[in-house]
Design a protein around this motif. Sequence first.
Motif, PDB file in Angstrom:
ATOM      1  N   ARG A  22       0.842  -1.208   0.000  1.00 17.90           N
ATOM      2  CA  ARG A  22       0.000   0.000   0.000  1.00 17.90           C
ATOM      3  C   ARG A  22       0.872   1.251   0.000  1.00 17.90           C
ATOM      4  N   GLY A  23       0.242   2.373  -0.319  1.00 20.08           N
ATOM      5  CA  GLY A  23       1.030   3.584  -0.519  1.00 20.08           C
ATOM      6  C   GLY A  23       1.171   4.501   0.687  1.00 20.08           C
ATOM      7  N   ARG A  24       0.653   4.082   1.852  1.00 15.95           N
ATOM      8  CA  ARG A  24       0.731   4.953   3.021  1.00 15.95           C
ATOM      9  C   ARG A  24       1.453   4.226   4.149  1.00 15.95           C
ATOM     10  N   THR A  25       1.971   4.985   5.095  1.00 18.77           N
ATOM     11  CA  THR A  25       2.815   4.348   6.106  1.00 18.77           C
ATOM     12  C   THR A  25       2.063   3.352   6.996  1.00 18.77           C
ATOM     13  N   PHE A  26       0.882   3.737   7.471  1.00 20.07           N
ATOM     14  CA  PHE A  26       0.276   2.896   8.500  1.00 20.07           C
ATOM     15  C   PHE A  26      -0.076   1.490   8.007  1.00 20.07           C
ATOM     16  N   ALA A  90       7.867   6.589  10.771  1.00 22.01           N
ATOM     17  CA  ALA A  90       6.681   7.052  10.049  1.00 22.01           C
ATOM     18  C   ALA A  90       6.206   8.382  10.612  1.00 22.01           C
ATOM     19  N   ALA A  94       6.133  11.822   8.670  1.00 14.98           N
ATOM     20  CA  ALA A  94       4.874  12.540   8.514  1.00 14.98           C
ATOM     21  C   ALA A  94       5.053  14.006   8.867  1.00 14.98           C
ATOM     22  N   ARG A  98       5.218  16.291   5.770  1.00 15.42           N
ATOM     23  CA  ARG A  98       3.832  16.738   5.827  1.00 15.42           C
ATOM     24  C   ARG A  98       2.885  15.834   5.065  1.00 15.42           C
ATOM     25  N   ASP A 100       1.932  11.236   4.539  1.00 16.06           N
ATOM     26  CA  ASP A 100       2.343   9.891   4.962  1.00 16.06           C
ATOM     27  C   ASP A 100       2.487   8.934   3.768  1.00 16.06           C
ATOM     28  N   HIS A 101       2.933   9.508   2.654  1.00 12.72           N
ATOM     29  CA  HIS A 101       3.100   8.663   1.466  1.00 12.72           C
ATOM     30  C   HIS A 101       4.402   7.880   1.525  1.00 12.72           C
ATOM     31  N   VAL A 102       4.386   6.650   1.021  1.00  9.89           N
ATOM     32  CA  VAL A 102       5.647   5.939   0.797  1.00  9.89           C
ATOM     33  C   VAL A 102       5.727   5.466  -0.639  1.00  9.89           C
ATOM     34  N   ASP A 103       4.903   6.051  -1.505  1.00  6.84           N
ATOM     35  CA  ASP A 103       4.856   5.555  -2.883  1.00  6.84           C
ATOM     36  C   ASP A 103       5.604   6.462  -3.839  1.00  6.84           C
ATOM     37  N   GLY A 104       6.429   7.365  -3.304  1.00  8.57           N
ATOM     38  CA  GLY A 104       7.261   8.151  -4.198  1.00  8.57           C
ATOM     39  C   GLY A 104       6.556   9.371  -4.751  1.00  8.57           C
TER      40      GLY A 104
END
Lengths: 113, 932
Positions: A22-26, A90, A94, A98, A100-104
């Motif tokens: 998934r594309g968000r940290t949590f 994370a 964040a 600003r 919480d994306h991890v998808d670049g």
Amino acid sequence: MEALYAIAVGVLTACGIYLVLRGRTFPVIMGLTLLSHGVNLFLFASGRLALAAPAVIGESADPTDPLPQALVLTAIVISFAMTAFVVVLALRAAVELRNDHVDGVDPEEDWRP
Amino acid sequence: MMLLSIVALPLLGALITPLVSRRSTAILPALIAGAIGITVVSVLLSQAPDVLGGAILIGHYPWLPGIGLSPAFRLDALGLFFALIIAGMGLLITLYAHFYFAGKHGAVRFHSLMLAFMGAMLGIVTSENLLFMLVFWEMTSLVSFVLIGFHQDERPARRGARMTLVITGGGGLALMAGVLLIGNSVGSFQLSDILAPETALTSDPLYPWMLGLVLIGAMTKSAQFPFHLWLPNAMTAPTPVSAYLHSATMVKAGIFLLARLHPALGDTDAWLYSISTAGMATLLTGAFIAMFKHDTKELLAYSTVSHLGLITLLVGLSTRMAMVAALFHLLNHALFKAPLFMMAGAVQKATGTRDMRRINGLWRTLPALTVISAVAAASMAGLPLLGGYLSKKMFFIESMNASVMPPLQWLTPALAAIAGLFSAAYSFRIFHNVFFNGKPQDLPVWPPKNPGVGIQVPAAVLALAVVLVSWHAESVVHGLIGPVASAAAGSALPDYDMHQLHHIGTAFFMSLAAMLGGLLVYMAREPLFRLYDQLPPADAREIFEWLMTRAGGTAERLVHALENGSVQRYIALIILSAIVLAGPVLLSGIQWHGGETMTPVDPLTGLGLVLLMASAVGVVLGHHQRLFALLLLGSAGLFVTLTFARFSAPDLALTQLSVEVMAVIIMMLALSFLPQTTPLESSRLRKGRDLGVATLGGLGVGLVSFAIMTRPHSTIADFFLSQSKPGGGGSNVVNVILVDFRGFDTLGEITVLGIAAVAVFALTRNLQLKDRIPQERDQYWASNPHPLILRTMARPILPIALMVSAYIFLRGHNMPGGGFIAGLITAVALSLQYMAGSLAWAHERMLTPFRPLIGLGLLLACGTGLGSLVFGEAFLSSWFGHYKLPLLGHLELATALLFDLGVFTTVVGATLLILANLGKLMTVHGPGKEIG
């Protein structure tokens, strides 16, 4: 039993993989937790499934394999340490980025929790 | 020892020189280098009679025999020949460099690097193990990189050095691949095995690869066309470097390699054509271009390229006596080229330039150097009766003996004669232009000053050697070159027939024609220069730089394409590669079910596993509602705990339970600062792709797990089970493994835990989250921050929990429990106080900060381990004894308990440090106050 156990390991792994993609940290953190459950169970099972045969001398006639257990025990503690670290990472990300994306992608998005 | 000292002495000297002569620019470094040179030469000479008689000295120094890595040195005639050139020439260069640098600052660095280079070169020629030869080979590339870039502040020097490194380093890689292929085929990297007559590498299917790769290594090092580019560009090096590395030694390494491996790889058509073609191309290109260079060193560089081509061509021709001619020419070349380089350096010192259009008529200023250069240049031109003439005539004879491409067999001698012609022309040019040809024209240094006697002595020695070798050519060829060539050829060669050199035949006329033609070309040089200038300029250096830039750009684009910042992509790629690697094995028709009978499913366990799966799937389905998903995640953890408990792993169950509690608390804390929902943003395609990857991954892991579980169980656990009680003094085998058998692992484990905790501490420091929590959310999360019932209950629970923890800790060695679990229980009990009270309230009552606790725990664990060293046991050996104490009764005391106490302390400290620092973010104090 082995078949059901293997299916459980597979399901845990699959769920973990899906979430880490998934594309968000949590969700990624939750995915890592599920993945480590899957891996721990997998490692544990390499000592075979035994009922009521703990690896304590004198407790059972045919004790189960203690070695995978020792490995998994430390793995559990380490993955806890890693989870804590990733969680804080994370949070830090964040605040600094600003989002919480991890998808670049780097959206101009300022979230409010 | 003797063999080792040949290589070790110079390398040792390289290390010592900068240490002992840090501030002096005086004579000390040169003295050290000189002493080492003399020692090595005398050691070599003392072995010469035996070795030239055919003896092969081999010294083994076992190091890692299991993987074929043992330094071994070998001194046979071929190695001795090269080693003598390297060490002897090194000695003269040391003398020359002393006067060249004349006490200037770089002298120490130069002598040190020079010794390192000499050691590496000696290593190449005396290595018995090819892998070690490779190491020395790379070392020469590296040291030459530093030496060429000796004047680091000059751009051409840096560019030249980089070009050399790229080309020779790339060749080194190819050579490594070739050597690995050879070693793999022979089954040994020892030269004695590879060169043994029964080795049949030439019929190996991979032979073309071996030859090609070794050839690339040799050609790059010996500056063969089209890899010759680096040599002229390396002329930015100080002249002693050019004289030593780029005329006498390093560039000969490739030729040495070919000569060395000739018995194993040679005598095939592939060898003949590939090597002789490369040699011929190099010979012609070098000789032609050299004529048109106005810089003395550049002319000499291209001439070196050309002579290296000649020697390579001879090695390639593989006629019966070609090796004799090659090695004799190699000796002559070293003797006449080095003094010419020394001359170029001395002239540059005298006049301040190397441009031959300005340097003229120096014979008045430098009469001695004129004589020396006359001898050297005459030998290079191939004037009769000098060494160069003899070896070149040998070359002409061999070129006619070789029947390369039968209908065109006249081609080789014809091309050889043309190359000889140009070679004579540039030899005339460098001598006549520098010392005669009118008067000097606007020299930077005017009048030219005499550079002193000292700098001319080494050149004079070499010129004398040229004369001596020419005078005693017959005994040199029979006494030295003959045995060396036999060693290279792998079988004894008959004596070279020296009479044919004095015979007036075709070869004589070829020499004569080359000489006269060279004279004519030199006389017609002015129009030829004009013609050459009209040729389209093809600056190889620019092409090379362009290629380098392009390669850099491509690499950068590739990195950007692969590394786009998306964690998902990396993970997907990693998992996909695992699937691609493992998938075919799983699908290759192996039996998934290994044949063991499965245990029957009992309803309760089955239900637990189903609920576990349901929780996991629930997390995935509900992951957009984060709090909900987190609760399901906790439930999954609990079912994992139950699974462990069910399948006879009480320690694991206890650990998992306490970890699960802590992990959920931490994630809950984090969630209060993160968005509560995950937006629905994945496209349908994306979801499908991820689902596919996840399904394949899960399927693979599940299948492997199933395959493992249904196969017969073979384990090393029996050792642990039988030794646990007598060896470790505990009956809980899992705990004994953790604190005793594999105590070192556990030590690493708790260290990682401690580091993670400290990292959390560092990351939460100055983390400004206050403005991230809006007011209305505060309401939701903390309307009743410390409920009364919880607060009241938590306090009496604490001593009970601590007692349980102590009990679990103490019994851990014999019953489920131990430091890990007890530590986690304590941490959970204490964190309950944080939750029930407030952070500040609880923290005030903490007796100790957490970070020192982590350190204490680690110290305790390490100290216990080190303690066993005091008693002469290995690190972390444990000791135990049984005691009967009043009141407590029977008690077992083990040092493992101390170690476990360290584990306990670290776990408590680390866990609380993590938790308190995350919790701190929630408080009004914010990050202001440090906790831990």
